[in-house]
Scaffold this motif. Structure first.
Motif, mmCIF file in Angstrom:
data_model
loop_
_atom_site.group_PDB
_atom_site.id
_atom_site.type_symbol
_atom_site.label_atom_id
_atom_site.label_comp_id
_atom_site.label_asym_id
_atom_site.label_seq_id
_atom_site.Cartn_x
_atom_site.Cartn_y
_atom_site.Cartn_z
ATOM 1 N N SER A 15 0.843 -1.193 0.000
ATOM 2 C CA SER A 15 0.000 0.000 0.000
ATOM 3 C C SER A 15 0.879 1.244 0.000
ATOM 4 C CB SER A 15 -0.914 0.018 1.238
ATOM 5 O OG SER A 15 -1.776 -1.098 1.234
ATOM 6 N N PRO A 16 0.506 2.255 -0.773
ATOM 7 C CA PRO A 16 1.309 3.485 -0.791
ATOM 8 C C PRO A 16 1.207 4.229 0.524
ATOM 9 C CG PRO A 16 -0.725 3.809 -2.000
ATOM 10 C CD PRO A 16 -0.663 2.338 -1.651
ATOM 11 N N VAL A 17 2.266 4.910 0.890
ATOM 12 C CA VAL A 17 2.233 5.719 2.105
ATOM 13 C C VAL A 17 1.305 6.895 1.845
ATOM 14 C CG1 VAL A 17 3.577 7.141 3.691
ATOM 15 C CG2 VAL A 17 4.574 5.064 2.699
ATOM 16 N N PRO A 18 0.253 7.055 2.649
ATOM 17 C CA PRO A 18 -0.707 8.125 2.383
ATOM 18 C C PRO A 18 -0.087 9.501 2.559
ATOM 19 C CG PRO A 18 -1.130 7.148 4.537
ATOM 20 C CD PRO A 18 -0.083 6.296 3.872
ATOM 21 N N ASN A 19 -0.585 10.443 1.764
ATOM 22 C CA ASN A 19 -0.169 11.824 1.895
ATOM 23 C C ASN A 19 -0.934 12.447 3.050
ATOM 24 O OD1 ASN A 19 0.759 14.398 1.528
ATOM 25 N ND2 ASN A 19 -0.489 14.809 -0.292
ATOM 26 N N ARG A 20 -0.260 12.624 4.163
ATOM 27 C CA ARG A 20 -0.916 13.106 5.367
ATOM 28 C C ARG A 20 -1.386 14.547 5.198
ATOM 29 N NH1 ARG A 20 -2.399 8.721 8.226
ATOM 30 N NH2 ARG A 20 -0.676 7.265 8.453
ATOM 31 N N ARG A 21 -2.665 14.738 5.351
ATOM 32 C CA ARG A 21 -3.208 16.077 5.315
ATOM 33 C C ARG A 21 -3.911 16.323 6.637
ATOM 34 N NH1 ARG A 21 -5.397 15.203 -0.519
ATOM 35 N NH2 ARG A 21 -3.829 16.195 -1.807
ATOM 36 N N GLU A 22 -3.144 16.688 7.618
ATOM 37 C CA GLU A 22 -3.723 16.913 8.931
ATOM 38 C C GLU A 22 -4.571 18.173 8.894
ATOM 39 O OE1 GLU A 22 -3.705 14.986 11.539
ATOM 40 O OE2 GLU A 22 -2.514 13.492 10.476
ATOM 41 N N PRO A 23 -5.826 18.092 9.316
ATOM 42 C CA PRO A 23 -6.674 19.286 9.307
ATOM 43 C C PRO A 23 -6.178 20.312 10.317
ATOM 44 C CG PRO A 23 -7.736 17.499 10.507
ATOM 45 C CD PRO A 23 -6.508 16.903 9.863
ATOM 46 N N PHE A 24 -6.535 21.552 10.094
ATOM 47 C CA PHE A 24 -6.217 22.589 11.069
ATOM 48 C C PHE A 24 -6.975 22.317 12.358
ATOM 49 C CE2 PHE A 24 -5.595 25.109 7.073
ATOM 50 C CZ PHE A 24 -4.238 25.354 7.249
ATOM 51 N N SER B 131 -10.301 20.573 6.302
ATOM 52 C CA SER B 131 -10.530 20.777 7.734
ATOM 53 C C SER B 131 -12.011 20.882 8.070
ATOM 54 C CB SER B 131 -9.798 22.037 8.207
ATOM 55 O OG SER B 131 -8.406 21.908 8.043
ATOM 56 N N VAL B 132 -12.773 21.629 7.260
ATOM 57 C CA VAL B 132 -14.190 21.777 7.578
ATOM 58 C C VAL B 132 -14.911 20.439 7.436
ATOM 59 C CG1 VAL B 132 -14.976 22.446 5.254
ATOM 60 C CG2 VAL B 132 -16.233 23.208 7.277
ATOM 61 N N ALA B 133 -14.500 19.622 6.450
ATOM 62 C CA ALA B 133 -15.128 18.306 6.299
ATOM 63 C C ALA B 133 -14.868 17.452 7.536
ATOM 64 C CB ALA B 133 -14.580 17.615 5.051
#
Length: 296
Positions: free
Chosen positions: A109-118, A255-257
């Protein structure tokens, strides 16, 4: 590749279009399948083996990137595997093959691109750092209303109904239209920008004679604000804070999601709010906490 394979690829592309895949997927997935067929010199689709798929996967992991130095990304390799899964699933479903050779195969599995919300404190810092009604309006468009970059660029003054607290996205991704509800505060602060900064002096409402006059958000030159200008203004706001990490327009939407889910909104409602066609797309954007898993 044989004429038979060309015909199969065209049918596969048509199948993707009928399912409602996006334009990029309709273009890329058949191209990935074609790469597999060409690499293995496959003459009989019915005879594809797991060994051929493994050989193709190994080749992808060793193949150098054509446009820059280094190897292919994990995400790009995984996209090819996904294409093969969809392709062979379609062949099996339509009776063109008796068994799906990739159905039981597993890959890294590919390493996910971490998008940590604000965090809420980071968002408060961003809003507190705003120095003009326009900067506050910018944050509301991407966070409070969850707009995509292109949707904000296309937004016109007629698309926002302040009294009704509704923002209309006339043409979202995939030509999808939607109505975005706004809170009283969001509506009032968008209207504050419109009345205090957007309207020319002495005018109650700009006359929609040109594309720029119709635009809700204007840049410093007085023309429709583009995506790069939105990005620069957001970075200017963030530079006045101590957030200390990357900021982007998409992080605000992401972030809002996430926050809506954490506050109990169902995935279906978040999907409609974001303008996604499928739930799977919503699940990619949001990080669902344990309390929400049972609602999927």
């Amino acid at each position: 590749m044989t004429l038979t394979h060309d015909h199969t690829i065209r049918e596969f592309r048509s199948y993707l279009q009928q399912l409602g895949y996006g334009k990029s997927s309709v273009r890329m997935l058949p191209d990935c399948v074609k790469s597999f067929l060409d690499h293995n010199n496959i003459t009989d689709i019915k005879g594809v083996s797991q060994e051929q798929i493994r050989a193709f996967y190994g080749w992808l992991r060793q193949r150098p990137h054509k446009r820059r130095e280094g190897a292919l990304s994990e995400q790009y390799i995984n996209h090819h595997i996904y294409a093969l899964r969809v392709f062979f699933g379609w062949l099996e479903q339509t009776g063109q093959i008796a068994a799906n050779p990739i159905s039981t195969m597993k890959f890294k599995s590919p390493v996910p691109n971490r998008r940590e919300p604000f965090t809420q404190s980071e968002l408060k810092a961003l809003f507190h750092a705003c120095e003009t009604p326009q900067e506050t309006a910018l944050l509301h468009l991407f966070y409070s209303c969850g707009l995509r970059r292109t949707e904000a660029v296309r937004l016109n003054t007629r698309d926002i109904h302040f009294r009704q607290q509704i923002l209309y996205v006339r043409e979202g991704k995939g030509a999808k239209r939607r109505a975005v509800p706004m809170t009283v505060k969001v509506s009032e602060e968008l209207e504050a920008y419109y009345l205090e900064a957007r309207l020319p002096p002495g005018m109650e409402r700009p006359q929609p004679k040109t594309n720029d006059q119709e635009a809700f958000m204007l840049n410093r030159a007085g023309t429709r604000m583009g995506g790069d200008s939105y990005n620069r203004r957001l970075k200017e706001i963030a530079a006045r804070t101590d957030i200390g990490r990357e900021v982007s327009l998409h992080y605000l939407r992401h972030s809002v999601a996430t926050h809506l889910l954490e506050n109990g909104l169902t995935v279906e409602h978040v999907r409609d709010f974001l303008g996604h066609r499928h739930l799977e797309a919503t699940q990619i954007y949001v990080k669902v906490n344990q309390n929400q898993i049972g609602k999927l």
